[in-house]
Design an enzyme around this catalytic site. Structure first.
Site, mmCIF file in Angstrom:
data_model
loop_
_atom_site.group_PDB
_atom_site.id
_atom_site.type_symbol
_atom_site.label_atom_id
_atom_site.label_comp_id
_atom_site.label_asym_id
_atom_site.label_seq_id
_atom_site.Cartn_x
_atom_site.Cartn_y
_atom_site.Cartn_z
ATOM 1 N N GLY A 11 15.352 -12.696 18.868
ATOM 2 C CA GLY A 11 16.342 -13.023 19.583
ATOM 3 C C GLY A 11 17.452 -14.052 18.947
ATOM 4 C CG PHE A 12 17.876 -17.294 19.267
ATOM 5 C CD1 PHE A 12 19.243 -17.207 19.731
ATOM 6 C CD2 PHE A 12 16.844 -16.975 20.426
ATOM 7 C CE1 PHE A 12 19.432 -17.273 21.036
ATOM 8 C CE2 PHE A 12 17.270 -17.259 21.490
ATOM 9 C CZ PHE A 12 18.553 -17.121 21.933
ATOM 10 N N GLY A 13 18.108 -16.353 14.718
ATOM 11 C CA GLY A 13 17.736 -16.395 13.392
ATOM 12 C C GLY A 13 17.247 -17.777 13.427
ATOM 13 N N GLY A 14 16.477 -18.081 12.138
ATOM 14 C CA GLY A 14 16.327 -19.496 11.754
ATOM 15 C C GLY A 14 15.190 -20.088 12.347
ATOM 16 N N GLY A 22 17.051 -13.859 6.731
ATOM 17 C CA GLY A 22 18.298 -14.407 7.485
ATOM 18 C C GLY A 22 18.873 -15.789 7.028
ATOM 19 C CG MET A 54 19.973 -9.204 19.473
ATOM 20 S SD MET A 54 19.758 -10.883 19.175
ATOM 21 C CE MET A 54 18.999 -11.105 17.767
ATOM 22 C CG MET A 108 15.644 -6.809 18.832
ATOM 23 S SD MET A 108 15.858 -8.307 17.972
ATOM 24 C CE MET A 108 17.185 -7.826 16.670
ATOM 25 C CG ASP A 154 13.254 -9.304 11.624
ATOM 26 O OD1 ASP A 154 13.913 -10.301 11.240
ATOM 27 O OD2 ASP A 154 13.878 -8.459 12.509
ATOM 28 N N GLY A 155 11.518 -12.584 10.367
ATOM 29 C CA GLY A 155 11.565 -13.637 11.174
ATOM 30 C C GLY A 155 10.945 -14.708 10.428
ATOM 31 N N GLY A 156 11.670 -15.925 9.943
ATOM 32 C CA GLY A 156 10.866 -17.120 9.400
ATOM 33 C C GLY A 156 10.534 -16.863 8.110
ATOM 34 C CG HIS A 199 17.401 -6.417 9.438
ATOM 35 N ND1 HIS A 199 16.393 -5.467 9.576
ATOM 36 C CD2 HIS A 199 17.353 -7.374 10.561
ATOM 37 C CE1 HIS A 199 15.645 -5.790 10.818
ATOM 38 N NE2 HIS A 199 16.497 -6.999 11.218
HETATM 39 C C1 DX5 Z 1 15.542 -12.066 14.955
HETATM 40 C C2 DX5 Z 1 15.998 -11.167 14.096
HETATM 41 C C3 DX5 Z 1 15.738 -11.600 12.674
HETATM 42 C C4 DX5 Z 1 16.468 -12.747 12.195
HETATM 43 C C5 DX5 Z 1 15.774 -13.141 11.149
HETATM 44 O O1 DX5 Z 1 15.414 -11.495 16.300
HETATM 45 O O2 DX5 Z 1 15.271 -9.936 14.451
HETATM 46 O O3 DX5 Z 1 16.162 -10.506 12.055
HETATM 47 O O4 DX5 Z 1 17.877 -12.609 11.819
HETATM 48 O O5 DX5 Z 1 16.218 -14.341 10.872
HETATM 49 P P1 DX5 Z 1 15.428 -15.450 9.951
HETATM 50 O O6 DX5 Z 1 15.065 -14.936 8.687
HETATM 51 O O7 DX5 Z 1 16.444 -16.665 9.786
HETATM 52 O O8 DX5 Z 1 14.323 -15.720 10.966
HETATM 53 ZN ZN ZN Z 2 15.825 -8.132 13.099
#
Ligand code: DX5
Ligand code: ZN
Length: 226
Positions: free
Chosen positions: A150-153, A205, A45, A76, A183-185, A41
């Site tokens: 926008g962000f991982g984690g 992620g 951005m 994105m 996607d996310g969390g 994936h």
């Molecule tokens: C967020 C991204 C995700 C992100 C997921 O904007 O689209 O792909 O990297 O990361 P985790 O699994 O760490 O929430």
């Molecule tokens: Zn994503």
């Protein structure tokens, strides 16, 4: 192209997100997940649609030379229509555009199919499922954002579990059921519930690249989910 929902028979497809990898070692990040992941994936951005900047088509082309796994590109960006041909040319297998970013969503999705990629539509947590209703006949996957992108984690937004259930029901009613990606969390503590709620394509992620051994982390997530 990605395998279809029918071809994978609802099996869990794990999609490590390189957003949480070391950007100075993306080749190693491909090698680390080569045998344990299903799909890579890639979060693109533009600093406008989301408050962060990542990578463009040349990096995707390099990743494709390093892995045999399919490349799932999550756009994105504002005006995603401008980026379909460049990313298809870089070897993307799927291109996922946000409904919120497309004035002419169906034109965008048709263009993705025309360039030979799997079309997907994404929505943010605050966007209702009705926003993608008219797009369902034109896509092979729907991506539900389960954090604000926008962000991982970030932390999974709890109300998204019911949204997954409602969408899975709707997708199962289609003549041609399609992938439901989230996607996310997602992490060890919630993956089972989310897979059971109906997400068959799950992006991870931090729970993969934030761990000392990404392949072992993927195996643990799979074991926990099924
Ligand atoms: C967020 C991204 C995700 C992100 C997921 O904007 O689209 O792909 O990297 O990361 P985790 O699994 O760490 O929430
Ligand atoms: Zn994503």
């Amino acid at each position: 192209m990605l395998p279809t929902y029918q071809e994978t028979a609802g099996r869990l497809l794990l999609c490590p997100s390189i957003l949480s990898a070391d950007f100075a070692a993306l080749g190693d990040a491909m090698d680390q997940v080569a045998t344990a992941a299903d799909i890579v994936h890639i979060d693109v951005m533009d600093g406008h649609f989301v408050p962060n900047l990542t990578i463009g088509p040349p990096v995707v082309a390099s990743l494709g030379r390093r892995t045999k796994l399919p490349l799932d590109v999550h756009l994105m960006v504002e005006q995603p229509i401008n980026w379909i041909e460049p990313f298809a040319g870089s070897g993307a297998d799927s291109l996922v555009v946000h409904a919120e970013a497309c004035v002419h969503l169906l034109r965008c999705l048709q263009m993705i199919r025309d360039v030979g990629c799997t079309p997907g539509v994404a929505i943010n947590p605050g966007t209702p499922l009705t926003a993608i209703e008219e797009a369902l006949p034109y896509v092979d996957m729907v991506l539900l954002m389960t954090v604000n992108p926008g962000f991982g984690g970030q932390q999974f937004i709890p109300t998204m579990t019911d949204k997954i259930r409602r969408l899975r029901q709707r997708l199962d009613d289609l003549d041609r059921p399609i992938h439901l990606q989230i996607d996310g969390g997602v992490y060890l503590g919630n993956i089972r519930e989310l897979y059971q709620a109906g997400a068959n394509m799950i992006v991870v992620g931090q729970a993969v690249y934030g761990q000392p051994d990404p392949a072992a982390a993927l195996r643990a997530l799979r074991a926990c989910a099924v």
